[in-house]
Design an enzyme around this catalytic site. Structure first.
Site, PDB file in Angstrom:
ATOM      1  N   THR B 168       0.806  -1.214   0.000  1.00  0.00           N
ATOM      2  CA  THR B 168       0.000   0.000   0.000  1.00  0.00           C
ATOM      3  C   THR B 168       0.848   1.278   0.000  1.00  0.00           C
ATOM      4  O   THR B 168       1.835   1.369   0.711  1.00  0.00           O
ATOM      5  CB  THR B 168      -0.898   0.003   1.252  1.00  0.00           C
ATOM      6  OG1 THR B 168      -1.620  -1.224   1.277  1.00  0.00           O
ATOM      7  CG2 THR B 168      -1.869   1.161   1.240  1.00  0.00           C
ATOM      8  N   GLY B 207       2.164  -3.221   8.075  1.00  0.00           N
ATOM      9  CA  GLY B 207       2.395  -3.596   9.466  1.00  0.00           C
ATOM     10  C   GLY B 207       3.867  -3.863   9.698  1.00  0.00           C
ATOM     11  O   GLY B 207       4.550  -4.398   8.828  1.00  0.00           O
ATOM     12  N   GLU B 452      -8.000  -4.873   2.743  1.00  0.00           N
ATOM     13  CA  GLU B 452      -8.111  -5.532   1.429  1.00  0.00           C
ATOM     14  C   GLU B 452      -9.159  -4.848   0.556  1.00  0.00           C
ATOM     15  O   GLU B 452      -9.771  -5.478  -0.302  1.00  0.00           O
ATOM     16  CB  GLU B 452      -8.513  -7.001   1.598  1.00  0.00           C
ATOM     17  CG  GLU B 452      -7.620  -7.787   2.519  1.00  0.00           C
ATOM     18  CD  GLU B 452      -6.820  -8.843   1.771  1.00  0.00           C
ATOM     19  OE1 GLU B 452      -7.313  -9.352   0.761  1.00  0.00           O
ATOM     20  OE2 GLU B 452      -5.694  -9.117   2.192  1.00  0.00           O
TER      21      GLU B 452
END
Lengths: 695, 695
Positions: B168, B207, B452
């Protein structure tokens, strides 16, 4: 030019093939803003003024924000402190600091905006010093005798004491009759003894009670010579004004982190046989003489109740603007956020606002926020009328006002908290960042759903009124439209008919009448107790209550725009009105009531009209949110700033996060966790960086 | 005995008249637990084992919790640290500490529970060290050549490197094709140059990227000699394993506070022309030779995509249990919380669980949590089958699995986050306290709605599959039930018929077929592009997609309990199945689709059956939530502890809040804010306490 370069794009790498937006975020925002069909400043005057223009009110509001934001030294290029590194105690410090600035502004300027809302448009009770004006003072006015009022009011209004309202207990919320704190009259000394008889009787939740308030209105069961006279209000000093320590026998503290409202000290209090003078009982309607004889004015309850409804009208108003805040952020981000590919956009990714499911959801919510604002203005005006009537001895509008305010409280808090959360989701992952401003708005908004009793209780109050009205010899004034109901009708309308407000009102009225009649019949046909019947038909009653409030909201929207307005404003507000009405009537909740049947072609026609209205509103999306006139500082949002420069601002704020600043000072490493957790986790660091490239 | 006394109730005040609960909270809980019609331990085995009993799986899970909770030294009488006084950096410290304990437990024990969830049942990517197992390792397996895998896998699986997955970007989420980070092949040196060409191309959100990961799989556009070959995956070391500093040219940091997930370092990365060896391109399906020639296996996309679906199945499972957590807390609190008055309860306040609107909402959500658990088990089994088929070269089930997993992801995340929030509201004000545990569950749950891709995107994937199926020469296997559809039917069913699963399946199938057919017709009748038609009929498509997933959930529930079970378990699970089906089919969303018409008497009959099922389930409420087997420490809730001793625990934790402890050390005063804000606010403290009593 099309992309925003880092300082060092000097590399000679080819970027030809990379998909680039044709416009920067700032340019996209400018374009969207320029599409408007009306002047957003004029709409601001409609929103914040009366139903006719009031540039003056808008100016005063702007000045208040400017003064306080200047005092707080807000600056868009700086990460707001709340998104940094605060712990609970620092949040409290900051809340006291900013809170005192806002309240002082109110004390210094006769009419302050910050009486009802804080700087971020949260309810003012999120400010430890605001509860005095929001609740403590109004309660004194309601319940004090003339002598008492002359003593207490100047103290509270000048800010020389700080008030809290200690009603809720750990084990007792909405049902005031179940409170356990005792105020026992000691005939020997002529004092009341305030006491917490059990853990569940601990006062818990009152705003400002933990560390800010010097005084509290404490609600307790009055016991005289073994007789329980039910709950009454007492004013008590709880902290020394010399050293601020809790007075003897009183334990005070904070109740810890909450979803929001962490600027204030919702607190707890335990009283251990604390003695207060008899005259600290608020004596406007209830008297206890020195020898312990008790008397109470039977009319007092109505007046008290009327006065207490004020809190709910403030909640309704506030929710409208908190939803508006969330929508301002989501709308602004949606016109500059580009995602996915649509063939007709060529190489460029379209703004997500252009997707139907995005603008359908967003604009529908915008219409609801406007509906909420107009309903709030309508109800506030009616409420003032009722107070005037009560002052001249007439209480007959109280039951209706009680019902409509309860219903509107449920409607607006639910609309706002669901809507704000939906707006947050419409911002994708970034809406999950605290610095988007949205989590705090959602969390603050959702609190109001359980304030003054969970909304289920509010809806029950509406349906009880409706059922009582049905059972009465003649329908009350506000329910007369139900008299003409004689069973389901088939509406003759089609196409453009659904764009006529009077048609929409007819449909809303019929729906409300029908659901109310059918719920009433169901109740009447039930055996057993009324309570058990209400339990069995709770869903039907709930839907009937909701339909009644939907109608009120529609009517107040219609009458609010039935004033002289520039034609461009009238046009856009009418579109919003239609969007609210069409989406409400064709919503799942509405259509699902089997008792309410529009034909399939009619529903299809309404959906087609909805699409048309959406198309017409799309160019006005930014102007409609600009009109709410939120300052960038009050939004505190990296996503929702007026200029649209989203990505630059996110990175600017991200780099200022204390955790990053501290790591940068240490070569980009968080020293503590690296030593304590990561290094041991990596198990002696067997793998070395040289090894990695061997492959 | 009936009330819980403070230590000093020695005062001789009369309490006779005070309404007291007949039973303590602990006794109320015991009574509710004892009403169960079945053994909750046996149901636990059904939930956590296979579809047949597996005491073994339950035992291993219990052992894992016991080991880790022991290592963390959890203790119900102590305020959990997260509710105290942490700032962002301390949350990160604590996340690293607890995270390493959980992951080490997994490395030490072959099968660890904490692979997919953390200690609080959040998704494991809330642990900075878990992403390695959850995403990094599976992606290596999917995309590495044999040689690469032999090198990287042992490192990742032994915990000697810590992985992140950097896909992302700040300006690019769901639409992977729009990513901007470049990996440019330098023919001179045979290296790839990883670069962030604009602010919006900053890697943002991954993350563990901020401060925990040593390596990352970075997704970037591959550019060779000016040609853009689209996005590919590269493995990169990002931090030194010697001193943990970011490697040259790489800027790493935290993205700050989020609604939840604050135990981990969702991070950002900026790359400035960072060179990595050619062989760090993951080469299973794509090869770039030393001279820069590019080749790619056309089948790779399907295999890759199939592998990536794993993440969604984990999300689905996790949401089921997070909803279950929230319901455990709300149900436990509802059986010990007493409120209001009902005539038949005499002097005592009834538990709120006895109110229809409370147990209707709660038990319906309980049925949905069970439906979600069974759907998750079904889909996980099918997914494993698909992987086996793919391994032997068959990809034909991929489109269906892709669709059903996307739909179930949307259904379960929406059900869980709305349901958890509703459960929170059903706890009234106390649900707003962080120490209730509910805000964290809601916030963590709601993240999955935008993971998602926002759910709107998921639903679109379902409706596209359905429309494609309708357009195909023959209906795909899973849609054959739609073949028999030939227009609206009138069902002959009434009364008890609605308690027969096959009747419910027939209704669900008809509804799904009907909505799909009608959406398809609407699309076909539309002029213009397919994209524009989909936009116009987005709502109809959305409802059709939803109906298809509702049917899947129903079917998986039915087949999950069609196994040999003790009759008491079978009875209670059947009631839950019926409750799920009846409330789904008579929900506003379902009934509102004008195309789906049950008659009014039929709907009334279904509602009556619903009431009966609710009555039957009420005694089992506690056992149904006990069966989920959450430890007190994993719930971290003052409201939801197993023993029901709510009020005592709230006060115990409240008094331990650092802010209160610190104030107590200073005579009950928060020294800083008192000096800095309150004292100045009180304006020279004109009013003295002596003055107050003059009245």
């Amino acid at each position: 030019m099309a992309h925003i370069p880092y300082h060092d794009t000097s590399g000679s790498l080819p970027v030809r093939e990379i998909i680039m937006p044709a416009l920067t975020q700032v340019q996209l925002m400018e374009r969207s803003r320029n599409q408007a069909t009306f002047d957003s400043n004029k709409l601001t005057e409609v929103i914040f003024g009366g139903q006719v223009y009031s540039k003056d009110a808008v100016d005063r509001q702007k000045e208040a924000f400017a003064r306080v934001e200047k005092a707080l030294n807000t600056d868009l290029s700086k990460l707001p402190a709340r998104y940094g590194n605060m712990n609970r105690e620092q949040m409290m410090d900051e809340g006291m600091r900013t809170g005192s600035i806002a309240v002082n502004d109110g004390l210094d300027h006769k009419h302050s905006f910050f009486d009802q809302s804080n700087l971020q448009w949260s309810l003012a009770n999120s400010n430890p010093f605001s509860l005095t004006g929001l609740l403590f003072t109004p309660l004194l006015r309601l319940q004090c005798s003339a002598e008492q009022l002359a003593y207490w009011l100047p103290l509270a209004e000048s800010g020389r004491i700080i008030g809290s309202f200690a009603q809720t207990e750990l084990g007792h919320g909405t049902f005031v009759g179940g409170l356990q704190t005792t105020a026992t009259f000691d005939k020997e000394t002529g004092e009341f003894v305030i006491h917490t008889p059990s853990i569940s009787a601990t006062k818990y939740w009152p705003g400002a009670l933990g560390f800010a308030a010097t005084h509290a209105i404490v609600v307790a069961r009055m016991i005289i010579a073994g007789t329980d006279h039910g709950v009454h209000s007492f004013v008590m000093q709880i902290r020394s004004l010399e050293d601020f320590k809790p007075l003897p026998g009183i334990e005070l503290g904070d109740i810890g982190l909450k979803m929001s409202y962490n600027d204030t000290d919702n607190g707890y209090a335990v009283f251990k046989h604390v003695r207060i003078p008899r005259k600290h009982l608020l004596m406007r309607y209830t008297t206890v003489t020195r020898d312990g004889s008790y008397s109470s004015d039977p009319l007092s309850e109505k007046l008290l109740y009327g006065g207490l409804l004020n809190g709910r009208t403030v909640i309704i108003r506030n929710c409208a603007f908190q939803l508006a805040q969330a929508l301002t952020i989501a709308t602004r981000y949606s016109v500059v956020r580009q995602q996915g590919e649509k063939k007709d956009h060529g190489l460029h990714q379209p703004e997500i606002m252009s997707y139907k499911l995005q603008h359908h959801r967003l604009l529908t919510l915008v219409s609801m926020a406007y509906a909420n604002i107009f309903a709030s203005k309508t109800i506030s005006a009616s409420y003032q009328q009722m107070l005037e009537q009560q002052a001249s001895g007439r209480n007959d509008s109280l039951p209706y006002m009680h019902m409509i305010i309860a219903g509107l409280k449920a409607w607006s808090t639910q609309t706002a908290s669901d809507g704000a959360e939906d707006a947050r989701k419409m911002c994708g992952g970034h809406g999950y960042l605290m610095m988007s401003g949205l989590p705090e708005i959602v969390a603050s908004c959702t609190a109001t759903c359980t304030f003054e009793g969970e909304n289920v209780v509010m809806w029950k109050q509406v349906s009880r009124y409706l059922m009582k009205g049905m059972a009465a010899p003649s329908l009350p004034h506000d329910m007369v439209y139900m008299a003409s109901y004689s069973g389901p009708v088939v509406f003759p309308y089609q196409g453009d008919d659904f764009l006529r407000p009077e048609v929409l009102v007819e449909i809303f009225e019929h729906r409300s009448a029908r659901l109310t009649h059918e719920a009433y019949e169901a109740l009447c046909n039930e055996q057993g107790s009324r309570a058990s019947a209400e339990n069995t038909h709770a869903v039907a009653l709930h839907i009937a209550a909701r339909a009644c409030i939907d109608l009120f909201v529609l009517q107040s929207f219609i009458s609010s725009i039935a004033v002289t307005l520039p034609s461009t404003l009238h046009a856009v507000l009418t579109r919003l009105l239609l969007l609210y009405a069409l989406t409400t009537i064709s919503s799942p909740l509405s259509l699902s009531s089997a008792t309410f049947a529009l034909s399939s072609p009619q529903i299809a026609s309404m959906r087609a009209q909805t699409n048309t209205v959406l198309e017409e509103l799309l160019p006005d999306a930014i102007a409609l949110t600009d009109a709410w006139n939120f300052t960038d500082a009050s939004l505190s949002s990296a996503l929702g700033c007026r200029d649209g420069d989203v990505y630059r601002r996110i990175m600017e704020w991200t780099r200022q996060l204390p955790i990053n600043v501290h790591a940068a000072e240490n070569g980009g490493v968080l020293k503590g966790p690296w030593e304590a957790s990561v290094k041991p986790f990596l198990r002696e660091g067997v793998v070395r960086s040289r090894g990695m490239s061997r492959l």
